[in-house]
Design a protein around this motif. Structure first.
Motif, PDB file in Angstrom:
ATOM      1  N   GLU A 122       0.828  -1.209   0.000  1.00 40.84           N
ATOM      2  CA  GLU A 122       0.000   0.000   0.000  1.00 40.84           C
ATOM      3  C   GLU A 122       0.867   1.266   0.000  1.00 40.84           C
ATOM      4  N   TYR A 123       2.142   1.117   0.434  1.00 41.97           N
ATOM      5  CA  TYR A 123       3.042   2.277   0.486  1.00 41.97           C
ATOM      6  C   TYR A 123       3.605   2.635  -0.889  1.00 41.97           C
ATOM      7  N   GLY A 124       3.766   1.620  -1.731  1.00 42.13           N
ATOM      8  CA  GLY A 124       4.344   1.857  -3.061  1.00 42.13           C
ATOM      9  C   GLY A 124       3.548   1.138  -4.120  1.00 42.13           C
ATOM     10  N   PRO A 125       2.367   1.673  -4.458  1.00 43.18           N
ATOM     11  CA  PRO A 125       1.426   0.952  -5.329  1.00 43.18           C
ATOM     12  C   PRO A 125       1.962   0.643  -6.725  1.00 43.18           C
ATOM     13  N   ASP A 126       3.009   1.355  -7.168  1.00 37.80           N
ATOM     14  CA  ASP A 126       3.512   1.097  -8.528  1.00 37.80           C
ATOM     15  C   ASP A 126       4.746   0.194  -8.545  1.00 37.80           C
ATOM     16  N   LEU A 127       5.213  -0.271  -7.359  1.00 42.67           N
ATOM     17  CA  LEU A 127       6.474  -1.031  -7.321  1.00 42.67           C
ATOM     18  C   LEU A 127       6.426  -2.273  -8.211  1.00 42.67           C
ATOM     19  N   GLU A 128       5.344  -3.033  -8.088  1.00 44.39           N
ATOM     20  CA  GLU A 128       5.275  -4.281  -8.852  1.00 44.39           C
ATOM     21  C   GLU A 128       5.216  -4.020 -10.349  1.00 44.39           C
ATOM     22  N   ALA A 129       4.433  -3.021 -10.734  1.00 41.53           N
ATOM     23  CA  ALA A 129       4.314  -2.697 -12.164  1.00 41.53           C
ATOM     24  C   ALA A 129       5.658  -2.220 -12.720  1.00 41.53           C
ATOM     25  N   VAL A 130       6.377  -1.442 -11.918  1.00 46.03           N
ATOM     26  CA  VAL A 130       7.695  -0.951 -12.352  1.00 46.03           C
ATOM     27  C   VAL A 130       8.640  -2.131 -12.547  1.00 46.03           C
ATOM     28  N   ALA A 131       8.657  -3.060 -11.557  1.00 47.63           N
ATOM     29  CA  ALA A 131       9.528  -4.236 -11.656  1.00 47.63           C
ATOM     30  C   ALA A 131       9.178  -5.052 -12.895  1.00 47.63           C
ATOM     31  N   ALA A 132       7.869  -5.234 -13.113  1.00 47.96           N
ATOM     32  CA  ALA A 132       7.424  -6.026 -14.263  1.00 47.96           C
ATOM     33  C   ALA A 132       7.822  -5.355 -15.569  1.00 47.96           C
ATOM     34  N   GLN A 133       7.680  -4.044 -15.595  1.00 44.36           N
ATOM     35  CA  GLN A 133       8.001  -3.292 -16.817  1.00 44.36           C
ATOM     36  C   GLN A 133       9.480  -3.404 -17.172  1.00 44.36           C
ATOM     37  N   ILE A 134      10.332  -3.379 -16.125  1.00 44.56           N
ATOM     38  CA  ILE A 134      11.773  -3.465 -16.355  1.00 44.56           C
ATOM     39  C   ILE A 134      12.197  -4.922 -16.568  1.00 44.56           C
ATOM     40  N   GLY A 135      11.443  -5.847 -15.937  1.00 47.05           N
ATOM     41  CA  GLY A 135      11.785  -7.255 -16.042  1.00 47.05           C
ATOM     42  C   GLY A 135      12.746  -7.719 -14.957  1.00 47.05           C
ATOM     43  N   ILE A 136      12.639  -7.110 -13.758  1.00 47.62           N
ATOM     44  CA  ILE A 136      13.440  -7.540 -12.615  1.00 47.62           C
ATOM     45  C   ILE A 136      12.506  -7.733 -11.422  1.00 47.62           C
ATOM     46  N   SER A 137      13.034  -8.264 -10.320  1.00 45.85           N
ATOM     47  CA  SER A 137      12.205  -8.478  -9.137  1.00 45.85           C
ATOM     48  C   SER A 137      12.005  -7.151  -8.389  1.00 45.85           C
ATOM     49  N   THR A 138      10.994  -7.117  -7.535  1.00 43.33           N
ATOM     50  CA  THR A 138      10.787  -5.903  -6.740  1.00 43.33           C
ATOM     51  C   THR A 138      11.969  -5.690  -5.790  1.00 43.33           C
ATOM     52  N   ASP A 139      12.546  -6.793  -5.272  1.00 44.43           N
ATOM     53  CA  ASP A 139      13.729  -6.672  -4.407  1.00 44.43           C
ATOM     54  C   ASP A 139      14.873  -5.987  -5.137  1.00 44.43           C
ATOM     55  N   GLU A 140      15.001  -6.314  -6.405  1.00 44.59           N
ATOM     56  CA  GLU A 140      16.080  -5.733  -7.201  1.00 44.59           C
ATOM     57  C   GLU A 140      15.828  -4.227  -7.414  1.00 44.59           C
ATOM     58  N   VAL A 141      14.572  -3.851  -7.611  1.00 41.03           N
ATOM     59  CA  VAL A 141      14.242  -2.418  -7.740  1.00 41.03           C
ATOM     60  C   VAL A 141      14.653  -1.697  -6.454  1.00 41.03           C
ATOM     61  N   VAL A 142      14.288  -2.294  -5.310  1.00 41.52           N
ATOM     62  CA  VAL A 142      14.618  -1.665  -4.022  1.00 41.52           C
ATOM     63  C   VAL A 142      16.137  -1.602  -3.850  1.00 41.52           C
ATOM     64  N   ARG A 143      16.825  -2.691  -4.221  1.00 42.80           N
ATOM     65  CA  ARG A 143      18.290  -2.718  -4.083  1.00 42.80           C
ATOM     66  C   ARG A 143      18.919  -1.588  -4.919  1.00 42.80           C
ATOM     67  N   LEU A 144      18.433  -1.423  -6.144  1.00 42.11           N
ATOM     68  CA  LEU A 144      18.986  -0.371  -7.010  1.00 42.11           C
ATOM     69  C   LEU A 144      18.641   1.027  -6.477  1.00 42.11           C
ATOM     70  N   HIS A 145      17.394   1.192  -6.016  1.00 39.39           N
ATOM     71  CA  HIS A 145      16.965   2.519  -5.552  1.00 39.39           C
ATOM     72  C   HIS A 145      17.724   2.949  -4.301  1.00 39.39           C
ATOM     73  N   THR A 146      18.041   1.965  -3.423  1.00 35.97           N
ATOM     74  CA  THR A 146      18.747   2.290  -2.170  1.00 35.97           C
ATOM     75  C   THR A 146      20.263   2.256  -2.353  1.00 35.97           C
ATOM     76  N   GLY A 147      20.733   1.844  -3.524  1.00 37.92           N
ATOM     77  CA  GLY A 147      22.171   1.642  -3.720  1.00 37.92           C
ATOM     78  C   GLY A 147      22.907   2.869  -4.227  1.00 37.92           C
ATOM     79  N   THR A 148      22.224   3.988  -4.367  1.00 38.15           N
ATOM     80  CA  THR A 148      22.833   5.196  -4.923  1.00 38.15           C
ATOM     81  C   THR A 148      22.688   6.355  -3.937  1.00 38.15           C
ATOM     82  N   VAL A 149      23.713   7.191  -3.844  1.00 41.12           N
ATOM     83  CA  VAL A 149      23.567   8.452  -3.112  1.00 41.12           C
ATOM     84  C   VAL A 149      23.175   9.512  -4.140  1.00 41.12           C
ATOM     85  N   TYR A 150      22.019  10.137  -3.923  1.00 38.65           N
ATOM     86  CA  TYR A 150      21.480  11.078  -4.906  1.00 38.65           C
ATOM     87  C   TYR A 150      21.815  12.519  -4.538  1.00 38.65           C
ATOM     88  N   ARG A 151      21.964  13.316  -5.569  1.00 33.97           N
ATOM     89  CA  ARG A 151      22.152  14.752  -5.374  1.00 33.97           C
ATOM     90  C   ARG A 151      20.788  15.452  -5.458  1.00 33.97           C
TER      91      ARG A 151
END
Lengths: 243, 319
Positions: A122-151
């Motif tokens: 319920e916190y991230g309603p588009d997470l699954e669709a994003v993962a499906a669109q890219i063709g990776i797991s939701t865990d992988e999306v989270v790993r990539l999103h948390t793996g960068t320091v953003y400016r």
């Protein structure tokens, strides 16, 4: 001169150093009779964004007569003035002069903020669709999103809204076809090579992958926006029970 | 200093907010200027009742606002003619008037224009947030509790000593702006006029656009022939600062005149309304017709000077 405080990120603020590295000339694009955009580069890059930040600081310090507002963007600074108090051509000359003499001291150090995020469900309603669109797991999306320091490239859209970049190329997805009319406060979204956090409930077209309880904006604080241009943000996946 | 209770809102109408001339210096936090959309009417209203030009006023849209005076005070209604009425007396526009405790004033609907401004001697007393008393509706701060007025709200006004001395001042009728469709808005090209095709630019300055009912305090949305950009360009650009009067053209080619609630944007701006015509934007009504006329920078600045001269001349007459 290093402007980062975490010691891990690349040195920033080089454009402002006393070595006086050459860069592209300023380009002025008039926006009506009372403002112009000062463009400092063509593309999104930390260097160009640093120059915007640097020029804004210098113009703040210069306190030019008739200047009413400075609005920084990714690659440009909007300068708003009273055309009856200062002639646009004169103001352009002054800004060009000021830009030619960068701050000796460089920019003040940026701060880094770690933002806890509940991803998916319920916190991230588009997470699954994003993962499906890219063709990776939701865990992988989270790993990539948390793996960068953003400016923080700029604050805009709504008060306190940080435009963060750059998102890893693997996560680049378009905005939603139909924007939502109501995105909840605290939503964490992604769109193209950007990520951001909604400080208040608002309409929005970004893909929502998570939610954070952090208060990004409080008009009663001396510094109302928690984040400022040039700051760094790292996301951290947490579960609701941990807070 | 706390103000005295001066008005009770009996009905807020379509939308009524507390505004001054806007919030400046906070764009870097994403905070837009907000502020009265008709700055000229706001300045004149404040001068009529003896205030600083930037004092807080009530901006009301279209119709329905009704307020009861809780003490004797002096008010002025300026801007669009929303047919202001008092339950006791006439309430003419563009002049200051003494209202008595218990007197009820209301706005029954537009004869011309879209927004009216109620200035009160001493100014509406609300906290200054980030240097302004304007309401930021998006984030809910500033103005009256960060929101539009509601039934039962009690509005205070600042101290004035003896406000009666400000009653029955008149703004010269020949200096009152005309609010009428079709509107002719003067523009300066840019900042991204070079992103539009020659045909697109021609369309922009020759077509008649009609004002969409979707328009609100964030922008005036227009319907008309599509204003085309050059081939090969994306729908959006890298986000950048923006201000009221900028005319952005999204992918569908239908222009939007940005008003005061937006600090940044990612659409191309073909042109920007000249400062001297900005106050008219507050009076443009859904269904109206708009035509744009490109002018030179010198013309735009001269027009602004003339508008300022009207204010200065009026100020001198008050001394």
């Amino acid at each position: 001169m290093k402007s980062n405080v975490d010691g891990v990120l690349r040195a920033d603020g080089i454009e402002g150093s006393s070595t006086g590295r050459r860069h592209a000339p300023l380009r002025f694009r008039p926006m009506g009779d009372r403002s112009f955009l000062v463009e400092l580069g063509e593309k999104i890059s930390p260097d160009v964004n640093c120059r915007v930040q640097q020029l804004m600081r210098q113009l703040q310090d210069a306190q030019l007569q008739g200047v009413r507002e400075l609005a920084p963007g990714y690659r440009s600074l909007l300068v708003v003035f009273d055309p009856l108090a200062i002639a646009p051509d004169h103001l352009k000359e002054r800004i060009t002069e000021i830009d030619a003499h960068p701050l000796a001291a460089g920019l003040t150090p940026a701060k880094q903020l770690t933002v806890p995020v509940f991803y998916g469900g319920e916190y991230g309603p588009d997470l699954e669709a994003v993962a499906a669109q890219i063709g990776i797991s939701t865990d992988e999306v989270v790993r990539l999103h948390t793996g960068t320091v953003y400016r923080v490239y700029m604050i805009g859209f709504t008060p306190g809204y940080p435009y963060l970049g750059e998102l890893p190329a693997e996560l680049a997805v378009p905005r939603r076809r139909t924007p939502r009319t109501r995105v909840p406060k605290g939503s964490v979204g992604i769109a193209q090579r950007q990520t951001g956090i909604y400080p208040v409930e608002s309409p929005g077209g970004w893909q929502i992958i998570g939610w954070t309880p952090i208060e990004l904006f409080d008009s009663g604080r001396p510094l109302p926006s928690l984040l400022e241009m040039g700051d760094r943000v790292k996301f951290e996946a947490v579960r609701p029970v941990e807070i | 200093m706390a103000g005295a209770k001066t008005f009770e809102v009996l009905s807020p109408g379509i939308m009524s907010t507390v505004q001054d001339l806007g919030r400046f210096g906070c764009a870097r936090y994403g905070v837009a200027a907000s502020g009265a959309l008709d700055g000229f009417a706001t300045r004149v209203g404040n001068l009529l009742v003896g205030n600083d030009e930037n004092a807080a006023v009530v901006e009301t849209t279209l119709m329905g606002l009704r307020m009861k005076a809780l003490r004797d005070t002096v008010v002025a209604v300026t801007g669009g003619n929303l047919q202001p009425r008092s339950d006791r007396d006439l309430l003419p526009l563009w002049r200051s008037k003494l209202v008595r405790e218990g007197e009820i004033i209301g706005f029954s609907g537009p004869a011309s224009g879209f927004r009216a401004y109620l200035a009160v001697a001493g100014g509406f007393k609300v906290a200054s947030v980030m240097g302004s008393r304007s309401t930021n509706l998006a984030s809910g701060f500033g103005g009256f509790e960060g929101r539009a007025l509601r039934k039962g709200d009690i509005l205070a006004a600042g101290p004035t000593g003896d406000p009666v001395r400000f009653a029955d001042r008149v703004f010269p009728p020949e200096a009152v702006p005309v609010y009428a469709s079709p509107w002719r808005l003067r523009i300066l090209w840019g900042p991204q006029d070079d992103h539009f095709s020659e045909e697109g630019r021609q369309t922009f300055v020759t077509a008649a656009f009609s004002v969409s009912p979707d328009s609100d305090r964030t922008g005036i949305r227009l319907n008309g022939p599509a204003v085309g950009r050059k081939p090969g360009l994306d729908e959006s650009i890298i986000s950048e600062g923006i201000l009221s009067g900028a005319i952005q053209v999204p992918g569908d080619g239908q222009p939007i005149i940005i008003l005061g609630e937006t600090a940044s944007g990612g659409y191309r701006k073909i042109a920007t309304v000249v400062s001297a015509d900005l106050h008219l934007l507050g009076q443009i009504t859904p269904g109206d017709e708009i035509r744009f006329e490109a002018v030179a920078m010198e013309t735009a600045v001269q027009a602004l000077r003339e508008l300022q001269n009207k204010i200065d001349k009026f100020k001198r007459s008050l001394k």
